[in-house]
Design a protein around this motif. Sequence first.
Motif, PDB file in Angstrom:
ATOM      1  N   ILE A   1       0.883  -1.164   0.000  1.00 41.92           N
ATOM      2  CA  ILE A   1       0.000   0.000   0.000  1.00 41.92           C
ATOM      3  C   ILE A   1       0.919   1.211   0.000  1.00 41.92           C
ATOM      4  N   LYS A   2       0.837   2.016  -1.058  1.00 40.36           N
ATOM      5  CA  LYS A   2       1.733   3.149  -1.238  1.00 40.36           C
ATOM      6  C   LYS A   2       1.352   4.289  -0.285  1.00 40.36           C
ATOM      7  N   PRO A   3       2.223   5.307  -0.158  1.00 37.20           N
ATOM      8  CA  PRO A   3       1.952   6.380   0.827  1.00 37.20           C
ATOM      9  C   PRO A   3       0.585   7.051   0.668  1.00 37.20           C
TER      10      PRO A   3
ATOM     11  N   HIS B   1      13.519  -0.908  -5.820  1.00 36.78           N
ATOM     12  CA  HIS B   1      12.221  -1.554  -6.040  1.00 36.78           C
ATOM     13  C   HIS B   1      11.737  -1.352  -7.475  1.00 36.78           C
ATOM     14  N   TYR B   2      11.900  -0.140  -7.992  1.00 37.10           N
ATOM     15  CA  TYR B   2      11.406   0.186  -9.340  1.00 37.10           C
ATOM     16  C   TYR B   2      12.524   0.184 -10.390  1.00 37.10           C
ATOM     17  N   HIS B   3      13.621  -0.582 -10.179  1.00 34.95           N
ATOM     18  CA  HIS B   3      14.784  -0.516 -11.078  1.00 34.95           C
ATOM     19  C   HIS B   3      14.414  -0.769 -12.543  1.00 34.95           C
ATOM     20  N   ASP B   4      13.389  -1.597 -12.788  1.00 32.47           N
ATOM     21  CA  ASP B   4      12.970  -1.879 -14.173  1.00 32.47           C
ATOM     22  C   ASP B   4      12.497  -0.631 -14.917  1.00 32.47           C
ATOM     23  N   LEU B   5      12.114   0.401 -14.169  1.00 32.19           N
ATOM     24  CA  LEU B   5      11.519   1.596 -14.786  1.00 32.19           C
ATOM     25  C   LEU B   5      12.488   2.767 -14.851  1.00 32.19           C
ATOM     26  N   LYS B   6      13.802   2.497 -14.614  1.00 38.94           N
ATOM     27  CA  LYS B   6      14.718   3.627 -14.436  1.00 38.94           C
ATOM     28  C   LYS B   6      14.908   4.500 -15.675  1.00 38.94           C
TER      29      LYS B   6
ATOM     30  N   PRO C   1      10.450   8.469 -17.965  1.00 33.16           N
ATOM     31  CA  PRO C   1      10.504   9.878 -17.547  1.00 33.16           C
ATOM     32  C   PRO C   1       9.943  10.124 -16.142  1.00 33.16           C
ATOM     33  N   PHE C   2       9.034   9.266 -15.702  1.00 29.99           N
ATOM     34  CA  PHE C   2       8.417   9.478 -14.387  1.00 29.99           C
ATOM     35  C   PHE C   2       9.167   8.786 -13.253  1.00 29.99           C
ATOM     36  N   PHE C   3      10.314   8.141 -13.582  1.00 34.13           N
ATOM     37  CA  PHE C   3      11.027   7.330 -12.577  1.00 34.13           C
ATOM     38  C   PHE C   3      11.403   8.123 -11.319  1.00 34.13           C
TER      39      PHE C   3
ATOM     40  N   GLY D   1      10.185  10.986 -10.076  1.00 35.26           N
ATOM     41  CA  GLY D   1       9.003  11.374  -9.307  1.00 35.26           C
ATOM     42  C   GLY D   1       8.355  10.192  -8.604  1.00 35.26           C
ATOM     43  N   LEU D   2       8.364   9.054  -9.283  1.00 37.74           N
ATOM     44  CA  LEU D   2       7.796   7.832  -8.712  1.00 37.74           C
ATOM     45  C   LEU D   2       8.573   7.414  -7.460  1.00 37.74           C
ATOM     46  N   CYS D   3       9.900   7.478  -7.543  1.00 41.84           N
ATOM     47  CA  CYS D   3      10.734   7.088  -6.396  1.00 41.84           C
ATOM     48  C   CYS D   3      10.641   8.099  -5.265  1.00 41.84           C
TER      49      CYS D   3
ATOM     50  N   GLY E   1      -4.109 -11.431  -8.002  1.00 41.70           N
ATOM     51  CA  GLY E   1      -3.901 -10.231  -7.184  1.00 41.70           C
ATOM     52  C   GLY E   1      -3.844  -8.981  -8.045  1.00 41.70           C
ATOM     53  N   ARG E   2      -3.194  -9.083  -9.210  1.00 44.47           N
ATOM     54  CA  ARG E   2      -3.131  -7.966 -10.171  1.00 44.47           C
ATOM     55  C   ARG E   2      -4.523  -7.628 -10.705  1.00 44.47           C
ATOM     56  N   LYS E   3      -5.359  -8.662 -10.843  1.00 47.98           N
ATOM     57  CA  LYS E   3      -6.741  -8.414 -11.286  1.00 47.98           C
ATOM     58  C   LYS E   3      -7.532  -7.664 -10.217  1.00 47.98           C
TER      59      LYS E   3
ATOM     60  N   ALA F   1      -6.065  -2.127 -13.572  1.00 52.14           N
ATOM     61  CA  ALA F   1      -5.075  -1.568 -14.495  1.00 52.14           C
ATOM     62  C   ALA F   1      -4.254  -0.469 -13.830  1.00 52.14           C
ATOM     63  N   THR F   2      -3.016  -0.317 -14.310  1.00 51.82           N
ATOM     64  CA  THR F   2      -2.073   0.663 -13.750  1.00 51.82           C
ATOM     65  C   THR F   2      -2.674   2.067 -13.669  1.00 51.82           C
ATOM     66  N   ASP F   3      -3.342   2.476 -14.760  1.00 51.16           N
ATOM     67  CA  ASP F   3      -3.958   3.803 -14.803  1.00 51.16           C
ATOM     68  C   ASP F   3      -5.406   3.706 -14.309  1.00 51.16           C
TER      69      ASP F   3
ATOM     70  N   VAL G   1      -5.732   8.900 -10.540  1.00 57.07           N
ATOM     71  CA  VAL G   1      -4.646   9.166 -11.496  1.00 57.07           C
ATOM     72  C   VAL G   1      -3.504   8.160 -11.345  1.00 57.07           C
ATOM     73  N   VAL G   2      -2.761   7.958 -12.433  1.00 57.68           N
ATOM     74  CA  VAL G   2      -1.743   6.900 -12.485  1.00 57.68           C
ATOM     75  C   VAL G   2      -0.605   7.123 -11.494  1.00 57.68           C
ATOM     76  N   GLY G   3      -0.277   8.386 -11.236  1.00 47.84           N
ATOM     77  CA  GLY G   3       0.819   8.677 -10.309  1.00 47.84           C
ATOM     78  C   GLY G   3       0.441   8.535  -8.839  1.00 47.84           C
ATOM     79  N   ARG G   4      -0.845   8.304  -8.576  1.00 47.91           N
ATOM     80  CA  ARG G   4      -1.323   8.101  -7.196  1.00 47.91           C
ATOM     81  C   ARG G   4      -2.331   6.955  -7.207  1.00 47.91           C
TER      82      ARG G   4
ATOM     83  N   ILE H   1      -2.269   4.104  -5.397  1.00 49.83           N
ATOM     84  CA  ILE H   1      -2.428   3.566  -4.025  1.00 49.83           C
ATOM     85  C   ILE H   1      -1.863   2.188  -3.696  1.00 49.83           C
ATOM     86  N   ILE H   2      -1.584   1.374  -4.697  1.00 54.00           N
ATOM     87  CA  ILE H   2      -1.156   0.005  -4.373  1.00 54.00           C
ATOM     88  C   ILE H   2      -0.185  -0.518  -5.421  1.00 54.00           C
ATOM     89  N   HIS H   3       0.709  -1.368  -4.987  1.00 49.78           N
ATOM     90  CA  HIS H   3       1.635  -2.077  -5.884  1.00 49.78           C
ATOM     91  C   HIS H   3       1.412  -3.575  -5.741  1.00 49.78           C
ATOM     92  N   GLY H   4       1.537  -4.293  -6.848  1.00 42.60           N
ATOM     93  CA  GLY H   4       1.540  -5.762  -6.804  1.00 42.60           C
ATOM     94  C   GLY H   4       2.554  -6.314  -7.786  1.00 42.60           C
ATOM     95  N   SER H   5       3.267  -7.355  -7.388  1.00 45.98           N
ATOM     96  CA  SER H   5       4.272  -7.974  -8.269  1.00 45.98           C
ATOM     97  C   SER H   5       3.621  -8.427  -9.572  1.00 45.98           C
TER      98      SER H   5
END
Length: 151
Positions: free
Chosen positions: A8-10, A48-53, A56-58, A60-62, A84-86, A90-92, A108-111, A113-117
């Motif tokens: 659960i993100k901040p 955690h987000y190394h795949d997205l480095k 452009p939003f990397f 801000g995301l971190c 769990g992803r279902k 969707a991301t957005d 919005v996509v930048g907020r 609320i949750i992450h899942g592998s």
Amino acid sequence: FERTFIAIKPDGVQRGLIAEIISRFERKGYKLVAIKVVIPSKEFAQKHYHDLKERPFFNGLCDFLSSGPVVAMVWEGEGVIKYGRKLIGATDPQKSEPGTIRGDLAVVVGRNIIHGSDGPETAKDEIDLWFQPEELVTYTSNAETWIYGVN
Ligand code: GTP
Ligand code: MG
């Protein structure tokens, strides 16, 4: 059973959605095997987000992931990584279906609320990154025979 890393993100924490989110995984029939509250450092968020480095939003995301408390969890169950992803949607959140966590609770996509592998390898890597092995608890829930049947 397989295990997945869910956080659960901040924004989810600050908005008081911890119980709501946990409840959706719990009611589905998945088993909570690890949980803690942490404020990740920016360096940790970058790992955690190394795949997205390259994205452009990397940065801000971190900054965002390290901006406050995160509820880090490991959930266990048959097919929990994919389903769990279902549950998350969707991301957005503009594209998440109603009934999903992001569809119901985020805008919005930048907020979102949750992450899942997103797969078995990332689940393993993320569990290893966020938890020590002794923080994962193996146990049998009495509900399991009712959730899975007896075979
Ligand atoms: P996570 O479960 O958080 O990993 O999300 P995801 O797997 O659905 O998406 P992905 O791994 O591709 O992206 C990780 C996170 O980066 C997303 O959850 C979003 O918060 C953020 N993100 C992804 N795409 C964008 C984008 O186009 N703009 C912005 N601002 N953030 C994005
Ligand atoms: Mg992802």
